[in-house]
Scaffold this active site. Structure first.
Site, mmCIF file in Angstrom:
data_model
loop_
_atom_site.group_PDB
_atom_site.id
_atom_site.type_symbol
_atom_site.label_atom_id
_atom_site.label_comp_id
_atom_site.label_asym_id
_atom_site.label_seq_id
_atom_site.Cartn_x
_atom_site.Cartn_y
_atom_site.Cartn_z
ATOM 1 N N TYR A 1 0.825 -1.210 0.000
ATOM 2 C CA TYR A 1 0.000 0.000 0.000
ATOM 3 C C TYR A 1 0.863 1.267 0.000
ATOM 4 O O TYR A 1 0.428 2.304 -0.484
ATOM 5 C CB TYR A 1 -0.900 0.033 1.237
ATOM 6 C CG TYR A 1 -2.261 -0.581 1.042
ATOM 7 C CD1 TYR A 1 -2.398 -1.866 0.536
ATOM 8 C CD2 TYR A 1 -3.418 0.116 1.389
ATOM 9 C CE1 TYR A 1 -3.649 -2.434 0.372
ATOM 10 C CE2 TYR A 1 -4.667 -0.443 1.234
ATOM 11 C CZ TYR A 1 -4.782 -1.713 0.723
ATOM 12 O OH TYR A 1 -6.021 -2.270 0.575
ATOM 13 N N LYS B 1 2.995 -15.355 1.736
ATOM 14 C CA LYS B 1 3.116 -16.045 0.445
ATOM 15 C C LYS B 1 4.605 -16.329 0.276
ATOM 16 O O LYS B 1 5.248 -15.923 -0.697
ATOM 17 C CB LYS B 1 2.545 -15.158 -0.671
ATOM 18 C CG LYS B 1 2.414 -15.848 -2.015
ATOM 19 C CD LYS B 1 1.280 -16.863 -2.088
ATOM 20 C CE LYS B 1 1.305 -17.594 -3.417
ATOM 21 N NZ LYS B 1 0.301 -18.693 -3.492
ATOM 22 N N ASP C 1 -12.237 -8.921 4.668
ATOM 23 C CA ASP C 1 -13.562 -8.893 4.031
ATOM 24 C C ASP C 1 -14.169 -10.293 3.991
ATOM 25 O O ASP C 1 -15.367 -10.471 4.204
ATOM 26 C CB ASP C 1 -13.482 -8.336 2.598
ATOM 27 C CG ASP C 1 -13.767 -6.846 2.540
ATOM 28 O OD1 ASP C 1 -13.563 -6.162 3.565
ATOM 29 O OD2 ASP C 1 -14.193 -6.362 1.472
HETATM 30 C C1 IPM Z 1 -10.328 -1.122 4.252
HETATM 31 C C2 IPM Z 1 -10.646 -0.461 2.945
HETATM 32 C C3 IPM Z 1 -9.510 0.501 2.627
HETATM 33 C C4 IPM Z 1 -8.265 -0.312 2.451
HETATM 34 C C5 IPM Z 1 -9.767 1.425 1.431
HETATM 35 C C6 IPM Z 1 -11.046 2.203 1.575
HETATM 36 C C7 IPM Z 1 -8.605 2.356 1.203
HETATM 37 O O1 IPM Z 1 -10.854 -1.407 1.955
HETATM 38 O O2 IPM Z 1 -10.156 -0.402 5.257
HETATM 39 O O3 IPM Z 1 -10.264 -2.351 4.277
HETATM 40 O O4 IPM Z 1 -8.019 -0.877 1.382
HETATM 41 O O5 IPM Z 1 -7.489 -0.394 3.412
HETATM 42 MG MG MG Z 2 -10.926 -3.397 2.678
#
Ligand code: IPM
Ligand code: MG
Length: 367
Positions: A141, A191, A251
């Site tokens: 990131y 990984k 998620d």
């Molecule tokens: C999360 C979200 C964020 C991320 C986005 C909105 C930048 O998906 O907090 O999981 O990818 O970290």
């Molecule tokens: Mg997310």
């Protein structure tokens, strides 16, 4: 001294949740005799509209000074056409990196009252309680170099997946400590069969294990971890992983519980200052209709009392209050089932009020 809390309602359903939740916090302060000062600032799309940037300097400054930050949600279709560097999400990423909130705690807990909401068979998820710890300020990131270069037709896009040993050590320690406080099992996800950076990750995490003899450490490749999460999620206690794998796996874990609308998160720095936010997004499709589920934000507030404000009793009473309203059958639309009676279907305001009442009842019963 009063605890200072910065509220960042953000976009979409964020403001309509934060309004009543702000009132709930005022009430908690009054009922428990805990002095709280609440301040509000702009972040995300609303900040782009008002000030031309997703993270105004004044917001970052207020965030630095606060003991804790409670965020609603950012983003929406209105700002989707903007380049990556100017999008509402940048506001959130800027807060994470600006405050060095490297440890992201994402619990996935299935409320027994909502077992039927999961897409998995009830026996696979009944009693599910796992914690994903995601590294939040490093990895792909934030790695440099990054960008898109070259002439049209021949462009290359690139990002850099990088972790230093000290970044791995500090997040791994959070994982070991969380496992110690829970069921003593830590699974580190990488990984390592393909990516050198995560081979280093595995080595560094393994080297720490001798300092935590009471924790059973295991390692898993991320593809397998995704599979195991949907196959047999209860095998896990605490998972620790890097920024991007953690984004994806959290998620998946969230959906195991049946509703993204229920899940809180905490992002902490070394000083235990924290940003607390629901795992769900800004849900522009239902914004402004009093339909949003406030329970993820309310539980994020509970985490805030526990991790940043040193008030575990308030955290517990607030989590208990959420359970009480579910016991009473109250449901927002996202967690309603065929068995939900018409009268039990409530909106954001009524749900938050019900939690407020349940909190007061619990608090006065216990003191
Ligand atoms: C999360 C979200 C964020 C991320 C986005 C909105 C930048 O998906 O907090 O999981 O990818 O970290
Ligand atoms: Mg997310």
């Amino acid at each position: 001294m009063a605890h200072s809390i910065l509220l960042l309602p953000g976009d979409g359903i964020g403001p309509e949740i934060m309004g009543p939740v702000g009132a709930l916090l005022e009430r908690i302060g009054a009922v428990t005799g805990t002095p709280l000062t609440l301040e509000t600032a702009l972040v995300g799309g609303c900040a782009i509209d008002a000030e031309g940037t997703p993270l105004p300097a004044s917001t970052l400054e207020a965030a630095r000074k606060a003991d804790a930050i409670l965020l609603g949600a950012v983003g929406g279709p209105k700002w989707d056409a903007l380049p990556t560097a100017q999008r509402p999400e940048r506001g959130l990423l800027g807060l994470r990196s600006g405050l060095e909130l490297f440890a992201n705690l994402r619990p996935a807990i299935l409320f027994p009252q909502l077992a039927s909401a999961s897409s998995l068979k009830p026996e696979l998820v009944a009693g599910l309680d796992i914690l994903i710890i995601r590294e939040l300020t490093g990895g792909i990131y934030f790695g440099e170099p990054r960008g898109v270069e070259g002439a049209p037709g021949q462009r290359r896009g690139f990002n850099t997946y990088v972790y230093s040993e000290d970044e791995i050590v500090r997040i791994a320690r959070k994982g070991f400590e969380a496992a110690q406080a829970r069921n003593g099992r830590l699974c580190s996800v990488d990984k390592a069969n393909v990516l050198e950076v995560t081979a280093l990750w595995r080595e560094v995490v393994s080297d720490l294990a001798s300092e935590y003899p009471d924790v059973e450490l295991s390692h898993m490749y991320v593809d397998n971890a995704g599979m195991q999460l949907v196959r047999a999620p209860k095998q896990f206690d605490v998972l620790v992983t890097g920024n991007m794998f953690g984004d994806i796996l959290s998620d998946v874990a969230a959906m195991l519980t049946g509703s993204l609308g229920m899940l809180p998160s905490a992002s902490l720095n070394a000083a235990s200052q924290g940003l607390y936010e629901p795992v769900h997004g800004s849900a522009p499709d239902i914004a402004g209709q009093d339909l949003a589920n406030p329970l993820a934000t309310i539980q994020s507030a509970a985490m805030m009392f526990r991790y940043s404000l040193g008030a575990p009793a308030i955290a517990e009473a607030l989590e208990g209050a959420v359970s009480d309203v579910l016991d009473a059958g109250l449901r927002t639309r996202d967690i309603a089932g065929p068995e939900t009676a018409e009268a039990a279907l409530v909106g954001t305001m009524a749900m938050t009020q019900a939690v407020t009442d349940a909190f007061e009842a619990r608090w006065s019963a216990s003191s």
